[in-house]
Write a protein that holds these residues in place. Structure first.
Motif, PDB file in Angstrom:
ATOM      1  N   TRP A  17       0.812  -1.126  -0.266  1.00 47.03           N
ATOM      2  CA  TRP A  17      -0.046  -0.171   0.201  1.00 47.03           C
ATOM      3  C   TRP A  17       1.219   1.025   0.333  1.00 47.03           C
ATOM      4  O   TRP A  17       1.810   1.465   0.934  1.00 47.03           O
ATOM      5  CB  TRP A  17      -0.676   0.387   1.213  1.00 47.03           C
ATOM      6  CG  TRP A  17      -1.797   1.260   1.522  1.00 47.03           C
ATOM      7  CD1 TRP A  17      -2.225   2.565   1.685  1.00 47.03           C
ATOM      8  CD2 TRP A  17      -3.155   1.345   0.742  1.00 47.03           C
ATOM      9  NE1 TRP A  17      -2.969   3.831   1.866  1.00 47.03           N
ATOM     10  CE2 TRP A  17      -3.720   2.684   1.283  1.00 47.03           C
ATOM     11  CE3 TRP A  17      -3.689   0.730  -0.490  1.00 47.03           C
ATOM     12  CZ2 TRP A  17      -5.278   2.623   0.641  1.00 47.03           C
ATOM     13  CZ3 TRP A  17      -5.213   0.788  -0.972  1.00 47.03           C
ATOM     14  CH2 TRP A  17      -5.604   2.361  -0.629  1.00 47.03           C
ATOM     15  N   GLN A  19       0.517   5.210   0.211  1.00 47.26           N
ATOM     16  CA  GLN A  19      -0.515   5.953   1.053  1.00 47.26           C
ATOM     17  C   GLN A  19       0.376   8.212   0.348  1.00 47.26           C
ATOM     18  O   GLN A  19       0.908   7.737  -0.235  1.00 47.26           O
ATOM     19  CB  GLN A  19      -0.014   6.621   2.837  1.00 47.26           C
ATOM     20  CG  GLN A  19      -0.669   7.923   3.287  1.00 47.26           C
ATOM     21  CD  GLN A  19      -0.453   7.822   4.641  1.00 47.26           C
ATOM     22  OE1 GLN A  19      -0.997   6.145   5.157  1.00 47.26           O
ATOM     23  NE2 GLN A  19       0.029   8.373   4.892  1.00 47.26           N
ATOM     24  N   ARG A  26      -5.977  10.018  -0.866  1.00 47.39           N
ATOM     25  CA  ARG A  26      -6.274   9.319   0.030  1.00 47.39           C
ATOM     26  C   ARG A  26      -7.434   8.496   0.186  1.00 47.39           C
ATOM     27  O   ARG A  26      -7.454   7.493   0.507  1.00 47.39           O
ATOM     28  CB  ARG A  26      -5.429   9.228   1.798  1.00 47.39           C
ATOM     29  CG  ARG A  26      -4.046   9.561   1.585  1.00 47.39           C
ATOM     30  CD  ARG A  26      -3.177  10.726   3.379  1.00 47.39           C
ATOM     31  NE  ARG A  26      -3.535   9.658   4.171  1.00 47.39           N
ATOM     32  CZ  ARG A  26      -3.742   9.901   5.322  1.00 47.39           C
ATOM     33  NH1 ARG A  26      -3.308  11.194   5.530  1.00 47.39           N
ATOM     34  NH2 ARG A  26      -3.523   9.216   6.597  1.00 47.39           N
ATOM     35  N   ARG A  27      -8.533   9.284   0.440  1.00 43.16           N
ATOM     36  CA  ARG A  27      -9.663   8.591   0.420  1.00 43.16           C
ATOM     37  C   ARG A  27     -10.222   7.966  -0.640  1.00 43.16           C
ATOM     38  O   ARG A  27     -11.079   6.889  -0.786  1.00 43.16           O
ATOM     39  CB  ARG A  27     -10.487   9.434   0.959  1.00 43.16           C
ATOM     40  CG  ARG A  27     -12.471   9.226   0.605  1.00 43.16           C
ATOM     41  CD  ARG A  27     -12.862  10.912   1.268  1.00 43.16           C
ATOM     42  NE  ARG A  27     -12.579  11.550   2.622  1.00 43.16           N
ATOM     43  CZ  ARG A  27     -12.708  10.399   3.800  1.00 43.16           C
ATOM     44  NH1 ARG A  27     -13.292   9.179   3.571  1.00 43.16           N
ATOM     45  NH2 ARG A  27     -12.156  11.709   4.846  1.00 43.16           N
ATOM     46  N   ILE A 104      -5.313  -2.335   2.931  1.00 43.37           N
ATOM     47  CA  ILE A 104      -5.117  -1.083   3.496  1.00 43.37           C
ATOM     48  C   ILE A 104      -4.372  -1.427   4.814  1.00 43.37           C
ATOM     49  O   ILE A 104      -5.708  -2.725   5.641  1.00 43.37           O
ATOM     50  CB  ILE A 104      -5.902  -0.257   3.664  1.00 43.37           C
ATOM     51  CG1 ILE A 104      -6.138  -0.331   2.261  1.00 43.37           C
ATOM     52  CG2 ILE A 104      -5.142   0.638   4.134  1.00 43.37           C
ATOM     53  CD1 ILE A 104      -7.822   0.435   2.490  1.00 43.37           C
ATOM     54  N   ASN A 190      -2.205  14.133  12.669  1.00 38.51           N
ATOM     55  CA  ASN A 190      -2.167  13.484  13.206  1.00 38.51           C
ATOM     56  C   ASN A 190      -1.601  12.804  14.940  1.00 38.51           C
ATOM     57  O   ASN A 190      -1.839  12.196  15.917  1.00 38.51           O
ATOM     58  CB  ASN A 190      -0.358  12.542  12.535  1.00 38.51           C
ATOM     59  CG  ASN A 190      -1.005  12.677  11.251  1.00 38.51           C
ATOM     60  OD1 ASN A 190      -2.128  12.385  10.448  1.00 38.51           O
ATOM     61  ND2 ASN A 190       0.178  13.356  10.111  1.00 38.51           N
ATOM     62  N   ASP A 428      -3.898   4.172   7.318  1.00 37.52           N
ATOM     63  CA  ASP A 428      -4.219   5.191   7.218  1.00 37.52           C
ATOM     64  C   ASP A 428      -5.629   5.061   7.105  1.00 37.52           C
ATOM     65  O   ASP A 428      -6.626   4.299   6.601  1.00 37.52           O
ATOM     66  CB  ASP A 428      -3.873   4.737   4.942  1.00 37.52           C
ATOM     67  CG  ASP A 428      -5.004   6.110   4.717  1.00 37.52           C
ATOM     68  OD1 ASP A 428      -5.142   7.221   4.862  1.00 37.52           O
ATOM     69  OD2 ASP A 428      -3.901   6.123   3.421  1.00 37.52           O
ATOM     70  N   ALA A 431      -7.897   6.604   4.136  1.00 32.31           N
ATOM     71  CA  ALA A 431      -8.147   5.594   3.310  1.00 32.31           C
ATOM     72  C   ALA A 431      -9.365   4.066   3.917  1.00 32.31           C
ATOM     73  O   ALA A 431     -10.653   3.927   2.855  1.00 32.31           O
ATOM     74  CB  ALA A 431      -7.008   4.626   2.869  1.00 32.31           C
TER      75      ALA A 431
END
Length: 477
Positions: A17, A19, A26-27, A104, A190, A428, A431
């Motif tokens: 994966w 990112q 990412r979505r 993911i 984050n 993520d 995601a």
């Protein structure tokens, strides 16, 4: 190529994966992952009766453990389909490896059933709710953890004798709580994700403010507050000639001077010394300062813990600091290969003890300040890996055997939040949130899977019990 059970082996799953740099991409990547694994595909499971080959996986695990304890392991698993499920993480991992994945990756718990979540005391002396078992942690597909947790809620609810409507509600609340929590984490910065935690006192207030009883959680809090090293010493030790010594409580607790059958591994006092010295070498200096303040060593014993862990080598050490009333009880627990390893590849760490510790630090909100790892080589040339922690540091397990409907449902919600938090910290979140989307397609599929796999667990339990009845598997009375 066939594995040791005679079944066809498959190559490890590759989670490659990459990112994206910004939230939108990412979505979008999460949404795109639905093409390879449609959300509805997670419902798929066909119950297969008579799976003797899966019971062989348990025997494979048992072969490397302390043989005199294997009958106790099977006895604890034999109590009910729920206790059986608690000891069959390897069986389920082998099944999950055949199911669809989005691709993911996260740091998986590996054995995320509802009994592996609970209360513990943070270094700031606040009770938090989080994952509390990390023996199987390894990077892997996030869906596997979700399926194991939600299925455990279904099996636990069946074990408690709840009606179909209540079971459906518990399972639905669990997967919905995961979905909603992941959506919240996907909106957060984050560092905010990293520092987020489930404060027990606040959670109780929120439950009761919304009209949800929390008697089970309150009882657990009362118990957890007293669960420290001094309490452990009072329960498991006694005074002999002015010095604390571990009690003789077989098979759960046996002092090392009364143990036999370890000659091939080496003298137990030397084993304990080697493990402790290796542990000290791996501690950060500030933690080492705390440990070294408990400079008086008194005794060591073998302890039996859990259900699935029975048979692994677990040692407890009794130390004291200021005086004999200032106790520190450490647990040194053997770390085997994760049940996920054969399906997702080997760990990046040199030892399984470090794998467990580093995984715990990634997953858990705030880990035990004395958490560490160590290893040793036995006389017959086998390396044994261990991790070390305080035996009790405000640890409180939810009494699932006696919890009412709301107690199970509340625990399912909290466990789902903690699991989503672990995945958001290590994977993520955007995601994953994009993959699940705003609809209930994923939730509905997991609910269906949980019911079907709970049926599979009951079928496997029948095979397991038949193997005990026939004498093929030894079982303590």
């Amino acid at each position: 190529m066939a594995d040791s059970t005679g079944t066809q082996a498959q190559p490890p799953i590759v989670l490659d994966w990459h990112q994206a740099d910004n939230p939108e991409d990412r979505r979008a990547a999460g949404v795109a992952a639905r093409k390879n694994a449609p959300r509805s595909s997670h419902a798929a499971w066909t119950v297969k009766p008579g799976r003797e080959e899966k019971i062989e996986l348990l025997e494979e695990q048992s072969a490397a453990r302390v043989q005199e304890l294997i009958p106790l392991r099977y006895a604890r698993m034999s109590v009910s389909p729920f206790t059986f499920y608690r000891g069959t993480a390897l069986i389920m991992a082998s099944d999950l490896a055949t199911t669809p994945i989005s691709g993911i990756p996260v740091q998986c718990v590996g054995d995320a059933h509802i009994a592996n979540f609970g209360i513990f005391m943070s270094p700031t002396q606040h009770l938090v709710f989080d994952v509390n078992d990390f023996d199987e942690t390894l990077p892997g597909p996030w869906e596997w953890d979700v399926k194991r947790l939600v299925t455990s809620v279904e099996i636990c609810a069946r074990d408690r004798g709840f009606d179909t409507e209540t079971r459906r509600r518990a399972v639905s609340e669990c997967v919905r709580a995961y979905h909603e929590a992941m959506h919240e984490f996907a909106q957060m910065d984050n560092l905010d994700i990293w520092y987020a935690h489930l404060d027990v006192a606040k959670t109780i207030q929120d439950f009761e403010r919304n009209g949800m009883p929390s008697k089970t959680l309150r009882r657990t809090v009362v118990k957890a507050v007293s669960m420290d090293s001094n309490h452990a010493a009072q329960k498991f030790a006694y005074m002999k000639n002015g010095e604390p010594r571990f009690r003789w409580m077989p098979p759960e607790l046996v002092p090392i001077d009364k143990l036999t059958g370890y000659d091939h591994e080496g003298p137990l006092d030397e084993t304990i010394k080697t493990l402790f010295e290796g542990y000290r070498e791996n501690l950060y200096h500030d933690r080492l300062r705390v440990l070294d303040s408990y400079h008086r060593y008194h005794d060591a014993a073998r302890k039996v813990v859990g259900v699935g862990s029975v048979g692994t080598r677990v040692w407890v050490l009794l130390l004291s600091g200021r005086d004999v009333d200032d106790a520190l009880v450490l647990q040194i627990k053997e770390a085997e290969a994760s049940v996920l390893e054969r399906f997702v590849g080997t760990s990046r760490y040199a030892t399984h003890g470090e794998r467990v510790v580093q995984g715990q630090k990634l997953i858990q909100t705030t880990a035990d300040v004395l958490l560490g790892w160590t290893s040793m080589t036995t006389r017959d040339g086998l390396r044994k890996d261990y991790y070390v922690r305080q035996l009790w540091n405000g640890k409180g397990s939810i009494d699932l055997d006696n919890a009412g409907k709301e107690g199970i449902i509340n625990t399912a919600r909290m466990s789902a939040w903690a699991l989503a938090h672990a995945h958001a910290r290590t994977g993520d979140a955007i995601a994953i949130d994009g993959y699940m989307g705003e609809e209930t397609n994923f939730d509905d599929a997991i609910i269906t899977f949980a019911k079907e796999y709970a049926d599979q667990n009951e079928e496997d339990y029948k095979v397991f019990m038949a193997a005990i009845k026939s004498g093929h598997l030894p079982c303590a009375k």
